[in-house]
Scaffold this active site. Sequence first.
Site, mmCIF file in Angstrom:
data_model
loop_
_atom_site.group_PDB
_atom_site.id
_atom_site.type_symbol
_atom_site.label_atom_id
_atom_site.label_comp_id
_atom_site.label_asym_id
_atom_site.label_seq_id
_atom_site.Cartn_x
_atom_site.Cartn_y
_atom_site.Cartn_z
ATOM 1 N N SER A 1 34.135 4.925 100.875
ATOM 2 C CA SER A 1 33.191 4.271 101.783
ATOM 3 C C SER A 1 32.437 5.333 102.591
ATOM 4 O O SER A 1 31.856 6.250 102.029
ATOM 5 C CB SER A 1 33.945 3.286 102.681
ATOM 6 N N ASP B 1 33.059 -5.293 94.717
ATOM 7 C CA ASP B 1 32.605 -4.698 95.979
ATOM 8 C C ASP B 1 31.108 -4.959 96.116
ATOM 9 O O ASP B 1 30.292 -4.313 95.474
ATOM 10 C CB ASP B 1 32.892 -3.198 95.976
ATOM 11 N N HIS C 1 35.409 -4.570 98.730
ATOM 12 C CA HIS C 1 35.277 -3.188 99.188
ATOM 13 C C HIS C 1 36.621 -2.574 99.552
ATOM 14 O O HIS C 1 36.845 -1.376 99.355
ATOM 15 C CB HIS C 1 34.334 -3.140 100.395
#
Length: 381
Positions: A157, A322, A355
Amino acid sequence: MPDRIPDDSVGLVTPQSAHFDTPLQLESGRVLPRYDLVYETYGELNQERSNAVLICHALSGDHHVAGYHSAEDKKPGWWESCIGPGKPIDTRRFFVVCNNNLGGCKGSTGPISMNPDTGKPFGPDFPIVTVRDWVDSQASLADRLGIRTWAAVVGGSLGGMQALQWTISYPERVRHAVVIAAASRLSSQNIAFNEVARQAIMTDPEFHEGHYYEHNVIPRRGLMLARMLGHITYLSDAAMRDKFGRELKEGKLNFGFDVEFEIESYLRYQGQSFVERFDANTYLLMTKALDYFDPARAYRDNLSAALAEVEAKFFVASFTTDWRFSPARSREIVKALLDGDKDVSYAEIESVQGHDAFLMPIPYYINVFGSYMRRVAAEVI
């Protein structure tokens, strides 16, 4: 902590702190005259100092990435599934470093730190920091630790964005970059989510324009709402459906506005627990760092040009469900690297977790991640 520390855990760990008096020139034009970075290390640095791996944390992460701080800890570090003996980032082979980024609220200099010029916490006066600023401060930490070149810089991320920036800012200091569930820049939808979260915090009556420390209050409701919103975007529809469905907490409708569905209870719990461990001003800073990240901007929006001079080999991974950092965003990075004839491996992993999958011990993910890191280890040992 479990009754017995697992054999594949790094065990009990102690945070360390490094103080820097050399001013840090920030991308905004401001200067941070001095600062502290809190960090943890696991494993041992080899004699050649060639086996060091930097872990970069995401928005709400910190330096405590593996192991336990005390026998009373209920949970280990946030990436325990991937760091430790025999795990993808094997601490029998690597010396692992993870720091709490500038602007954080877990010991590194940030809004809750004392401003020496005023004798009060920085609060909203703490300068906005960017991914590039974080990388520059991490380079100073590497210098302090005697690490000239990282065997790998790894992150998921927002952490993946830092790994990517490392290869741009310091191409000669990174041999491998592991970029997981990340993007080269946020979509307008993602920026919109971040703005709603910030508005929830800044319009809380207890925010006091960021000076809430002086009023001995916390913008609790705003921070809770920001976390609830964020958490929705970290999960996939399938993950929510599988975990909660439309289950009712009391098994019946109450025809009111209190918690009725299990998903409502879960989100409120996540929001309330987050308020107890995170700072609102830090949340504002971290989301801005996400919004601003865009290395291609300086190259007329040409990501291939931005990555033309990188020297690292890359492992890029994405997850099918995601939608916050979709596989399409990872493929953009891969394409830009291939345009420059760079060495890049890519894995698109089937998952239902959305995610948050990058934090989960998904077998195929662990296998391909571990396989790549064994390749890294083979080059340095």
